[in-house]
Enzyme design. Sequence first.
Site, PDB file in Angstrom:
ATOM      1  N   ILE A  14       0.831  -1.220   0.000  1.00 50.41           N
ATOM      2  CA  ILE A  14       0.000   0.000   0.000  1.00 50.41           C
ATOM      3  C   ILE A  14       0.862   1.265   0.000  1.00 50.41           C
ATOM      4  CG2 ILE A  14      -2.181  -0.918   0.879  1.00 50.41           C
ATOM      5  CD1 ILE A  14       0.484   0.762   3.050  1.00 50.41           C
ATOM      6  N   GLY A  15       2.191   1.092  -0.090  1.00 52.61           N
ATOM      7  CA  GLY A  15       3.022   2.278  -0.267  1.00 52.61           C
ATOM      8  C   GLY A  15       3.995   2.603   0.859  1.00 52.61           C
ATOM      9  N   LYS A  16       4.270   1.660   1.759  1.00 50.48           N
ATOM     10  CA  LYS A  16       5.237   1.959   2.837  1.00 50.48           C
ATOM     11  C   LYS A  16       6.590   2.375   2.265  1.00 50.48           C
ATOM     12  CE  LYS A  16       4.875  -2.124   4.665  1.00 50.48           C
ATOM     13  NZ  LYS A  16       3.818  -2.615   3.777  1.00 50.48           N
ATOM     14  N   THR A  17       7.097   1.599   1.312  1.00 50.66           N
ATOM     15  CA  THR A  17       8.411   1.917   0.736  1.00 50.66           C
ATOM     16  C   THR A  17       8.357   3.226  -0.040  1.00 50.66           C
ATOM     17  OG1 THR A  17       8.838  -0.452   0.530  1.00 50.66           O
ATOM     18  CG2 THR A  17      10.260   1.011  -0.734  1.00 50.66           C
ATOM     19  N   LYS A  38      15.558  -1.974   6.402  1.00 54.32           N
ATOM     20  CA  LYS A  38      14.516  -2.934   6.069  1.00 54.32           C
ATOM     21  C   LYS A  38      14.977  -4.199   6.792  1.00 54.32           C
ATOM     22  CE  LYS A  38      11.021  -4.678   3.614  1.00 54.32           C
ATOM     23  NZ  LYS A  38       9.621  -4.251   3.636  1.00 54.32           N
ATOM     24  N   ASP A  55      12.552  -3.173  -2.150  1.00 58.62           N
ATOM     25  CA  ASP A  55      12.270  -2.162  -1.117  1.00 58.62           C
ATOM     26  C   ASP A  55      13.579  -1.615  -0.554  1.00 58.62           C
ATOM     27  OD1 ASP A  55       9.705  -3.021  -1.477  1.00 58.62           O
ATOM     28  OD2 ASP A  55       9.271  -3.316   0.647  1.00 58.62           O
ATOM     29  N   GLU A 117      11.550   0.356   7.904  1.00 55.27           N
ATOM     30  CA  GLU A 117      10.326  -0.143   7.255  1.00 55.27           C
ATOM     31  C   GLU A 117      10.038  -1.562   7.720  1.00 55.27           C
ATOM     32  OE1 GLU A 117      10.028  -0.455   2.905  1.00 55.27           O
ATOM     33  OE2 GLU A 117       8.112  -1.482   3.167  1.00 55.27           O
ATOM     34  N   ALA A 119       7.355  -4.967   7.586  1.00 54.38           N
ATOM     35  CA  ALA A 119       6.933  -5.801   6.455  1.00 54.38           C
ATOM     36  C   ALA A 119       5.433  -5.985   6.619  1.00 54.38           C
ATOM     37  CB  ALA A 119       7.659  -7.133   6.485  1.00 54.38           C
ATOM     38  N   ARG A 207      -1.865   9.257  -7.025  1.00 57.68           N
ATOM     39  CA  ARG A 207      -1.280   8.273  -7.932  1.00 57.68           C
ATOM     40  C   ARG A 207      -0.279   9.036  -8.803  1.00 57.68           C
ATOM     41  NH1 ARG A 207      -1.170   3.033  -7.272  1.00 57.68           N
ATOM     42  NH2 ARG A 207      -0.334   2.184  -9.168  1.00 57.68           N
TER      43      ARG A 207
HETATM   44  N1  LIG Z   1       1.328   7.032  -5.018  1.00 50.63           N
HETATM   45  C1  LIG Z   1       1.669   6.054  -5.866  1.00 50.63           C
HETATM   46  N2  LIG Z   1       1.620   6.261  -7.199  1.00 50.63           N
HETATM   47  C2  LIG Z   1       1.945   5.277  -8.074  1.00 50.63           C
HETATM   48  N3  LIG Z   1       2.339   4.034  -7.701  1.00 50.63           N
HETATM   49  C3  LIG Z   1       2.414   3.781  -6.382  1.00 50.63           C
HETATM   50  C4  LIG Z   1       2.081   4.766  -5.398  1.00 50.63           C
HETATM   51  N4  LIG Z   1       2.250   4.213  -4.172  1.00 50.63           N
HETATM   52  C5  LIG Z   1       2.675   2.964  -4.382  1.00 50.63           C
HETATM   53  N5  LIG Z   1       2.781   2.688  -5.682  1.00 50.63           N
HETATM   54  C6  LIG Z   1       3.202   1.402  -6.291  1.00 50.63           C
HETATM   55  O1  LIG Z   1       2.479   0.382  -5.611  1.00 50.63           O
HETATM   56  C7  LIG Z   1       3.321  -0.726  -5.339  1.00 50.63           C
HETATM   57  C8  LIG Z   1       3.356  -0.971  -3.830  1.00 50.63           C
HETATM   58  O2  LIG Z   1       4.003   0.110  -3.224  1.00 50.63           O
HETATM   59  P1  LIG Z   1       5.127  -0.122  -2.120  1.00 50.63           P
HETATM   60  O3  LIG Z   1       6.136  -1.107  -2.594  1.00 50.63           O
HETATM   61  O4  LIG Z   1       5.614   1.217  -1.704  1.00 50.63           O
HETATM   62  O5  LIG Z   1       4.224  -0.798  -0.972  1.00 50.63           O
HETATM   63  P2  LIG Z   1       4.656  -1.449   0.410  1.00 50.63           P
HETATM   64  O6  LIG Z   1       3.552  -1.179   1.361  1.00 50.63           O
HETATM   65  O7  LIG Z   1       6.009  -0.978   0.774  1.00 50.63           O
HETATM   66  O8  LIG Z   1       4.699  -3.014   0.043  1.00 50.63           O
HETATM   67  P3  LIG Z   1       5.367  -4.218   0.897  1.00 50.63           P
HETATM   68  O9  LIG Z   1       4.326  -4.623   1.890  1.00 50.63           O
HETATM   69  O10 LIG Z   1       5.625  -5.258  -0.168  1.00 50.63           O
HETATM   70  O11 LIG Z   1       6.608  -3.699   1.529  1.00 50.63           O
HETATM   71  C9  LIG Z   1       4.676  -0.415  -5.952  1.00 50.63           C
HETATM   72  O12 LIG Z   1       4.765  -0.970  -7.225  1.00 50.63           O
HETATM   73  C10 LIG Z   1       4.685   1.104  -6.025  1.00 50.63           C
HETATM   74  O13 LIG Z   1       5.489   1.573  -7.066  1.00 50.63           O
HETATM   75 MG   LIG Z   2       7.697  -2.111   1.087  1.00 53.66          MG
END
Ligand SMILES: Nc1ncnc2c1ncn2[C@@H]1O[C@H](COP(=O)(O)OP(=O)(O)OP(=O)(O)O)[C@@H](O)[C@H]1O
Ligand SMILES: [Mg+2]
Length: 234
Positions: A14-17, A38, A55, A117, A119, A207
């Site tokens: 959902i975008g943490k990284t 990480k 990540d 970060e 997981a 986005r």
């Molecule tokens: N605001 C945004 N605009 C476009 N793409 C996004 C946006 N936020 C996240 N993404 C895309 O969504 C995907 C998931 O984002 P991200 O890897 O940051 O999530 P995460 O929560 O860190 O995942 P994980 O649980 O695997 O660590 C990635 O491919 C990232 O590029």
């Molecule tokens: Mg991540």
Amino acid sequence: MSQRYFVTGTDTEIGKTTIAAGLLHAARLRGLSTAAVKPVAAGCETTVAGLRNDDALALQAECNPQLDYELLNPVALAPPIAPHIAAREAGLTLTAGQLAAACSRVFERGAQLTLVEGAGGWRVPLNDRQTLADLAIELGIPVILVVGLRLGCINHALLTAEAIAADGLRLAGWVANQVDPQMDRQQHNLQTLRELLPAPCLGVVPRIEPLSAAAVAAHLQLDTLIAPTSGMSS
Ligand SMILES: Nc1ncnc2c1ncn2[C@@H]1O[C@H](COP(=O)(O)OP(=O)(O)OP(=O)(O)O)[C@@H](O)[C@H]1O
Ligand SMILES: [Mg+2]
């Protein structure tokens, strides 16, 4: 000034990284030194240098001064599955204490902003007894919650905020990340999150295509994370 935060999310993917990299980038633009951890990454590619996780590489790119991969991502596991299962398959036992010690090695570098970060979400298991929350508790650092804006996120956000408080940690702020560009009534959902979450909103990230840490940083507010007078040191 050395600020450290644990970055969690309402779910996996959902975008943490994305948000952590954006926050680090925003800090760098202010002249602050940055570092990231990480502690455990499940989902790695085999390279000549060893196992590498996307990540961790994205976070590493926003570390200034540079940080060795092995310091930033001490436990790298190949399959993209729940970390405690990937660890068991690799013959490892993860513990909060061992991961906290690895985080401390990065904290010792003394960067002005260090982000850890997790997981997945707040209660992702590390072993039969402990979860990622136990790592955050062991570190004793405040938490940043990334809320992936989609139907159901209010419930996930409030449950996570309650769990963080019940675990005795401070929610320093939250970021709304627009993972679902089609979300119905997004503004109304955001208003509800603002009213009900017990911490400041650090930004609403749309986005973004093509995605970059710089573009994300432009939507984030660092002021409540970092004392405004602390910038411009090397
Ligand atoms: N605001 C945004 N605009 C476009 N793409 C996004 C946006 N936020 C996240 N993404 C895309 O969504 C995907 C998931 O984002 P991200 O890897 O940051 O999530 P995460 O929560 O860190 O995942 P994980 O649980 O695997 O660590 C990635 O491919 C990232 O590029
Ligand atoms: Mg991540």
